[in-house]
Motif scaffolding. Structure first.
Motif, mmCIF file in Angstrom:
data_model
loop_
_atom_site.group_PDB
_atom_site.id
_atom_site.type_symbol
_atom_site.label_atom_id
_atom_site.label_comp_id
_atom_site.label_asym_id
_atom_site.label_seq_id
_atom_site.Cartn_x
_atom_site.Cartn_y
_atom_site.Cartn_z
ATOM 1 N N HIS A 355 0.801 -1.115 0.073
ATOM 2 C CA HIS A 355 0.001 -0.114 -0.029
ATOM 3 C C HIS A 355 0.821 1.400 -0.025
ATOM 4 O O HIS A 355 1.938 1.343 0.665
ATOM 5 N N VAL A 361 -3.575 5.710 4.740
ATOM 6 C CA VAL A 361 -3.520 4.297 4.885
ATOM 7 C C VAL A 361 -3.066 3.799 6.225
ATOM 8 O O VAL A 361 -3.651 2.956 6.778
ATOM 9 N N ASN A 382 -9.575 -0.883 4.889
ATOM 10 C CA ASN A 382 -10.383 -0.143 3.904
ATOM 11 C C ASN A 382 -9.591 1.066 3.203
ATOM 12 O O ASN A 382 -9.619 2.126 4.026
ATOM 13 N N VAL A 383 -8.807 0.884 2.350
ATOM 14 C CA VAL A 383 -7.861 2.034 1.630
ATOM 15 C C VAL A 383 -8.152 2.429 0.301
ATOM 16 O O VAL A 383 -7.380 2.925 -0.397
ATOM 17 N N SER A 384 -9.550 2.119 -0.149
ATOM 18 C CA SER A 384 -9.873 2.604 -1.524
ATOM 19 C C SER A 384 -11.219 3.188 -1.610
ATOM 20 O O SER A 384 -12.067 2.728 -0.912
ATOM 21 N N PRO A 385 -11.286 4.190 -2.331
ATOM 22 C CA PRO A 385 -10.075 4.748 -3.059
ATOM 23 C C PRO A 385 -9.307 5.699 -2.631
ATOM 24 O O PRO A 385 -9.830 6.458 -1.137
ATOM 25 N N LEU A 386 -8.087 5.932 -2.647
ATOM 26 C CA LEU A 386 -7.102 6.773 -2.020
ATOM 27 C C LEU A 386 -6.748 8.066 -2.636
ATOM 28 O O LEU A 386 -5.920 7.790 -3.574
ATOM 29 N N SER A 388 -4.369 11.259 -3.428
ATOM 30 C CA SER A 388 -3.012 11.675 -2.805
ATOM 31 C C SER A 388 -2.758 12.758 -3.438
ATOM 32 O O SER A 388 -3.282 13.264 -4.608
ATOM 33 N N VAL A 399 -6.498 10.354 -7.933
ATOM 34 C CA VAL A 399 -7.227 9.356 -7.118
ATOM 35 C C VAL A 399 -7.683 8.407 -8.274
ATOM 36 O O VAL A 399 -7.723 8.609 -9.530
ATOM 37 N N GLY A 400 -7.578 7.004 -8.121
ATOM 38 C CA GLY A 400 -7.850 6.087 -8.712
ATOM 39 C C GLY A 400 -6.792 5.569 -9.793
ATOM 40 O O GLY A 400 -5.476 5.803 -9.918
ATOM 41 N N ALA A 465 -12.731 11.701 -5.203
ATOM 42 C CA ALA A 465 -12.520 10.713 -4.314
ATOM 43 C C ALA A 465 -14.017 10.198 -3.513
ATOM 44 O O ALA A 465 -14.169 8.829 -3.591
ATOM 45 N N LYS A 469 -15.890 6.542 -4.416
ATOM 46 C CA LYS A 469 -16.414 6.038 -3.143
ATOM 47 C C LYS A 469 -17.987 5.185 -3.287
ATOM 48 O O LYS A 469 -18.265 4.344 -2.954
#
Length: 513
Positions: A355, A361, A382-386, A388, A399-400, A465, A469
């Motif tokens: 990850h 995260v 649960n780390v998605s969608p993430l 940055s 994202v994605g 994001a 989600k």
């Protein structure tokens, strides 16, 4: 709370805990806070000042520097258009550093207080496993903020204080949340490297800086230093800076960064750091294009490590506890449980799931570990969608999936993209370097990825994001009344118009090539 311990001055001193947490950053903090009122006896151990990398040596103090860069950049961009004198605005680095420390200095005592209020005992020193259910906290001799073993004195963790004897901690469960450290760079002269956290400790910065690596650490520092009129060089081994961000937008940001005065060399690898006769340094690099590779010799005053980080597990002696590790960290199941010692969890940067090393995260990992400890049933984080972001100026946010990732995975997509530097919202800011690239599922219009370049895009990416989600389409977003004029409204309407036009022509991929 712990049971009454024996004399901690004795080398045989031993304390027993239900849970020992190694580390004090976001993953560790989430676990300690989550176990409050659980009735479990909890201990926290850190070999450095309590607070973790993000709060003390990473994201948060660096963001102070970048906020200053944002102010200076806005003034300079606006000079002669909206304001006069903007080109004379500069960063006062010593004053800025003092402001930065006003955020970091309170963190260690505050974090220790937070842990103690949650019922945890705090220990300062290096944790080393000695058995499957045992570790020793022992003195750590590295200077620069590390501390000897023992109870944390007075709510703070200053160097040279605390108990001097090793302390044995026995545990029913242990959480390894030790974060990450800079990747070793093994070249002649490596002892002359400045680590990124050391760089944040400097009250003033030299005139000429070379950054090794073109990731977000180097780029963010570079954008602050360029607004302080320092000479910046970035050496990146791959063809693009800021991998794995979208390469098209990253290349545009590279051009913008060069326009600020930076020298960016991609496809080069550091081979040595040498002393120059005048007391400065020379960074030596090779261009990686075969036998005819070019040698670069760059004079500078500092060479800063920004070439990535690796899980900080080597000093733990994990083998003694039967804990398997590899280059990604502690080898764990999807539920963050060690594959070789069921007493052990790993969370954050040192959990070997691949990850991203990001604070959200780490916090998600911490939440999953807490639930596993409290319920006895491990669950995947649960780390998605993430989302940055690189907090450069302008910012690059994502994202994605990127287009490259979608193509590699065989995922069909429609691409909507545009240069929006000449559009109203960005033109009003005198910022020509801005754009977006959106990936949509062809039949449904749901977002597969969003990539944004421009001012304040690190905030705007959160909208995308949330949409991902909840499975929202571009049409769903456009249907929401948004503030006007705003970046969000302008980007969404522009993308929606493209999608409509693409649908009318039957194109498989909408947008610009």
């Amino acid at each position: 709370m712990s049971e009454t311990p024996p004399d901690s001055a004795s080398p045989a001193a031993e304390r027993r805990y239900d849970v020992v947490v190694i580390g004090s950053g976001p993953a560790a903090g989430t676990v300690v806070s989550g176990l409050k009122d659980s009735g479990k006896r909890v201990a926290a151990v850190d070999r450095r000042r309590f607070g973790g990398t993000c709060a003390l040596r990473g994201c948060n103090p660096k963001k102070v520097l970048l906020n200053a860069a944002k102010v200076v950049d806005a003034a300079r961009r606006s000079h002669g258009v909206m304001v006069e004198g903007g080109n004379t605005v500069d960063i006062d680095w010593p004053r800025l550093h003092a402001f930065q420390t006003s955020f970091t200095d309170p963190v260690p005592p505050s974090r220790v207080d937070q842990f103690r209020e949650a019922g945890a005992d705090c220990f300062a020193g290096n944790a080393r496993f000695t058995a499957a259910d045992t570790l020793v906290v022992e003195p750590w001799d590295v200077p620069g903020g590390d501390v000897p073993a023992g109870d944390v004195p007075g709510g703070e963790v200053p160097a040279g204080e605390g108990g001097a004897a090793p302390i044995t901690l026995r545990f029913e469960q242990v959480v390894i949340a030790t974060g990450s450290i800079p990747v070793p760079i093994d070249v002649p002269g490596k002892e002359r490297l400045t680590l990124s956290d050391q760089f944040l400790d400097v009250a003033d910065v030299p005139e000429r800086i070379v950054f090794i690596g073109g990731g977000y650490i180097s780029l963010e520092f570079a954008h602050a230093l360029l607004r302080a009129d320092r000479e910046v060089t970035i050496l990146e081994a791959t063809p693009h800076i800021l991998d794995p961000f979208d390469h098209v937008l990253a290349d545009r940001l590279a051009d913008r960064t060069r326009g600020l005065g930076a020298r960016i060399e991609c496809g080069v690898k550091l081979t040595a750091i040498e002393d120059a006769p005048d007391g400065s340094l020379i960074a030596v690099a090779e261009r990686e294009n075969g036998a005819d590779g070019e040698t670069l010799r760059i004079s500078c005053d500092a060479v800063v490590h920004g070439a990535g980080r690796t899980p900080a597990v080597e000093s733990l002696a994990c083998d003694a506890a039967g804990i398997d590790c590899d280059e990604q960290g502690v080898t764990v199941t999807d539920e963050l449980v060690s594959t070789s010692n069921s007493r052990v969890f790993a969370a954050g940067d040192c959990a070997g799931l691949g990850h991203p090393m990001l604070t959200p995260v780490a916090e998600a990992h911490g939440d999953a570990v807490v639930q596993a400890i409290l319920t006895g049933t491990p669950a995947a984080p649960n780390v998605s969608p993430l989302p940055s972001a690189a907090f450069t100026e302008p910012e690059l946010a994502a994202v994605g999936l990127t287009a490259k990732e979608a193509e590699e995975q065989g995922v069909a997509f429609d691409l909507l993209e545009a240069d929006i530097g000449t559009k109203g919202a960005l033109r009003k800011r005198c910022e020509p370097c801005a754009g977006y690239r959106l990936l949509l599922e062809p039949k449904t219009g749901k977002l597969l990825g969003a990539h944004l370049l421009g001012p304040d895009m690190a905030e705007l990416i959160n909208l995308f994001a949330v949409a991902m989600k909840h499975g929202l389409t571009l049409a769903d977003l456009v249907a929401v009344p948004l503030t006007y004029p705003s970046l969000a409204a302008e980007i969404l309407q522009d993308a929606f118009d493209q999608a409509e036009q693409s649908a009318s022509t039957g194109a498989s991929k909408a947008g610009l090539s």
